[in-house]
Write a protein that holds these residues in place. Sequence first.
Motif, PDB file in Angstrom:
ATOM      1  N   GLU A 162      15.274 -83.307 -16.477  1.00 47.48           N
ATOM      2  CA  GLU A 162      15.214 -83.895 -15.137  1.00 47.48           C
ATOM      3  C   GLU A 162      15.516 -82.851 -14.058  1.00 47.48           C
ATOM      4  O   GLU A 162      14.941 -82.886 -12.971  1.00 47.48           O
ATOM      5  N   THR A 166      13.002 -81.707 -10.846  1.00 44.94           N
ATOM      6  CA  THR A 166      13.484 -81.998  -9.499  1.00 44.94           C
ATOM      7  C   THR A 166      13.260 -80.768  -8.640  1.00 44.94           C
ATOM      8  O   THR A 166      13.769 -79.686  -8.935  1.00 44.94           O
ATOM      9  N   THR A 202       6.567 -88.117 -12.999  1.00 46.89           N
ATOM     10  CA  THR A 202       7.977 -88.483 -12.813  1.00 46.89           C
ATOM     11  C   THR A 202       8.743 -87.432 -12.026  1.00 46.89           C
ATOM     12  O   THR A 202       9.942 -87.582 -11.790  1.00 46.89           O
ATOM     13  N   ARG A 204      10.538 -85.414  -9.306  1.00 48.37           N
ATOM     14  CA  ARG A 204      11.269 -85.850  -8.119  1.00 48.37           C
ATOM     15  C   ARG A 204      11.176 -84.758  -7.061  1.00 48.37           C
ATOM     16  O   ARG A 204      11.698 -83.653  -7.246  1.00 48.37           O
TER      17      ARG A 204
END
Length: 435
Positions: A162, A166, A202, A204
Amino acid sequence: MSKIQTTPRAKHRLVVVGGGFGGLETVYSLRNVDLDITIIDQRNHHLFQPLLYQVATSTLATSEIAWPIRHLVRKYKNVKTLLGTVEGVDTTARTVLTTDGEVIPYDTLVLATGARHAYFGHDDWEPYAPGLKTLEDATMIRRRILTAFEKAEREPDPAKREEYLTLVIIGGGPTGVEIAGTIADLARDTLKGDFRMIDPATTRVVLIEGGPRVLAAFSEDLSAYAKSALERLGVTVHLGSPVTECHADGVEFGGRSLRAKTIIWAAGVQASPAAKWLGAPSDRAGRVVVNADLTAPDHPEIFVIGDTATVANGGKGTVPGIAPAAKQQGQHIATTIKARLDGDETPRPFVYRHAGDLATIGKRAAVTDFGWIKLKGYLAWWLWGLAHIYFLIGVRNRLAVALSWLWISVSGVRSARLITQRDIAEEITAEASAN
């Protein structure tokens, strides 16, 4: 005012430092005047900076927005081009000093040396949050963006994956907004189906702006539209929260921490050291505070323009540091020099003509503000595209960029997403082994 010094034995010597919009426009406007012109730049190319972010985000190739300066002035027999870095100006001897020891004399000097990104006293943030001013910056940021997806593909830990997915942009001006929108398009459209272990959709994308709104130079309604358009693309926008820390693991802002492996700085610029060379007054960004006719204080033979200068705009603040303003300043200088060579020493105040503000948000939306008319959405995007294509140099480049944009708009595919540094594979393998 001291008069231009000329002698029968030599032509008037004009030295232009910087091959950007202002410097090149000065040279172009004087191409048929009986002068000896020397243009000095530390890079061999003229860069179309308004589209630099599109190289950083894999939309365009470097050769589509940059052209060799020598090629651009090859037909001008009175122009000599030097590749070199200026480190000072001797205003008494009227010479320009370069890092390799060369001393270049001038009768008139034009400083159009541009600016670099500024970190408001936090220069230690630069390794973690690079800015965007040169082709080298653009290709390095492109490398970081694309490598983040490659590392995420190999990362078994969901939390670390993640972090790679990002991406943070600091600064909500045109550059920050344009980068954020384009990265969102890249992740959701261009990279769709390219990976097996991750879903790029997905990703960010976070835009952080310390002020109360994005695109502060635009009207409030267009600013609000830009924020909504970014959010429709999936970009998270944080306003009123200045960044207080950047480090290898992310950023801190508004009393919170955000872990991210890719950070891009679009929050401020710092002028070149021209003010120090001249011993001239400067503003907080280091730009020379010039006279109304664009000359340096106490030096009528020296002009300072573009991002290197701060120019009063007739009670409307200062002239913006954008390409059209720099080109107008270059034209103004050329007119003044021609008049001086004819014996007219009358100071000519520079009058800026603002054509309007434009910014794009992704591949199908933009905002334009011409004062008398404001546009937003798809029509504004077409207008933004036409304006930028018009100012590109050469028919071939205009066609190439137009076709690239058309293809991306239709298919979502970007052909310039190349990681060119040789150590990428080794870097990814080493990091995977360490985990």
